[in-house]
Design a protein around this motif. Structure first.
Motif, PDB file in Angstrom:
ATOM      1  N   CYS A   5       3.710 -22.028 -16.494  1.00 27.04           N
ATOM      2  CA  CYS A   5       2.894 -23.074 -17.100  1.00 27.04           C
ATOM      3  C   CYS A   5       1.441 -22.798 -16.749  1.00 27.04           C
ATOM      4  O   CYS A   5       1.134 -22.099 -15.785  1.00 27.04           O
ATOM      5  CB  CYS A   5       3.350 -24.458 -16.674  1.00 27.04           C
ATOM      6  SG  CYS A   5       2.734 -25.039 -15.130  1.00 27.04           S
ATOM      7  N   THR A   6       0.554 -23.359 -17.551  1.00 27.63           N
ATOM      8  CA  THR A   6      -0.873 -23.156 -17.354  1.00 27.63           C
ATOM      9  C   THR A   6      -1.382 -24.147 -16.325  1.00 27.63           C
ATOM     10  O   THR A   6      -1.129 -25.343 -16.422  1.00 27.63           O
ATOM     11  CB  THR A   6      -1.617 -23.364 -18.687  1.00 27.63           C
ATOM     12  OG1 THR A   6      -1.090 -22.456 -19.648  1.00 27.63           O
ATOM     13  CG2 THR A   6      -3.102 -23.135 -18.518  1.00 27.63           C
ATOM     14  N   TYR A  52      -0.470 -28.478 -19.953  1.00 26.65           N
ATOM     15  CA  TYR A  52      -1.079 -27.792 -18.818  1.00 26.65           C
ATOM     16  C   TYR A  52      -1.097 -28.741 -17.635  1.00 26.65           C
ATOM     17  O   TYR A  52      -0.857 -29.945 -17.775  1.00 26.65           O
ATOM     18  CB  TYR A  52      -2.484 -27.296 -19.144  1.00 26.65           C
ATOM     19  CG  TYR A  52      -3.530 -28.376 -19.254  1.00 26.65           C
ATOM     20  CD1 TYR A  52      -4.336 -28.694 -18.171  1.00 26.65           C
ATOM     21  CD2 TYR A  52      -3.728 -29.080 -20.435  1.00 26.65           C
ATOM     22  CE1 TYR A  52      -5.300 -29.680 -18.268  1.00 26.65           C
ATOM     23  CE2 TYR A  52      -4.680 -30.063 -20.541  1.00 26.65           C
ATOM     24  CZ  TYR A  52      -5.466 -30.367 -19.446  1.00 26.65           C
ATOM     25  OH  TYR A  52      -6.419 -31.351 -19.536  1.00 26.65           O
TER      26      TYR A  52
END
Length: 136
Positions: A5-6, A52
């Motif tokens: 994941c960011t 995010y």
């Protein structure tokens, strides 16, 4: 389950860890709207929402308990702290005490059940380790 994941990190949290290091983060989950590349904005009203995490804190999962600045990061509780934990654990109204301590500025009859649900989510659950060594 996503494999990556960011994370958005800014200010003093930037460059604290090397890529590939195992860390625990405290973060806020959010979405940002992204447009398709090369598309005309007048003709393209479709927005893709990309999740995010906005990082608020980082902790190393180093088994030696050494954090990023070389300090010993393992928590140590004094005997007085342990006595207080035991006293809280014996209280019959501990669930209500914890629920009332969540966002005390937000009050009202409708918030009681919501705060109890949040307290249950914060305190409940069990640790899980996946076959690949990932910890949940």
């Amino acid at each position: 389950m996503p494999r990556s994941c960011t994370l958005v990190v800014d200010r003093n949290l930037v460059d604290l860890v090397a890529p590939g290091a195992r860390i625990s983060v405290l973060a806020i989950s959010s979405l940002f709207e992204s447009r398709l590349r090369g598309s005309n904005t007048k003709n393209n009203n479709i927005g893709l929402r990309t999740p995010y995490l906005k990082v608020l804190g980082i902790q190393s999962d180093d088994p030696n308990g050494i954090n990023f600045r070389g300090n010993h990061s393992k928590l140590r509780f004094t005997p007085r702290d342990e006595e207080r934990f035991i006293a809280y654990a014996r209280r019959p109204d501990i669930h209500d005490v914890i629920a009332r301590s969540i966002a005390p500025a937000i009050s009202g009859d409708y918030t009681v059940d919501i705060k109890k649900a949040i307290a249950s989510q914060l305190m409940g659950g069990s640790r899980k380790e996946m076959n690949d060594g990932a910890k949940l």
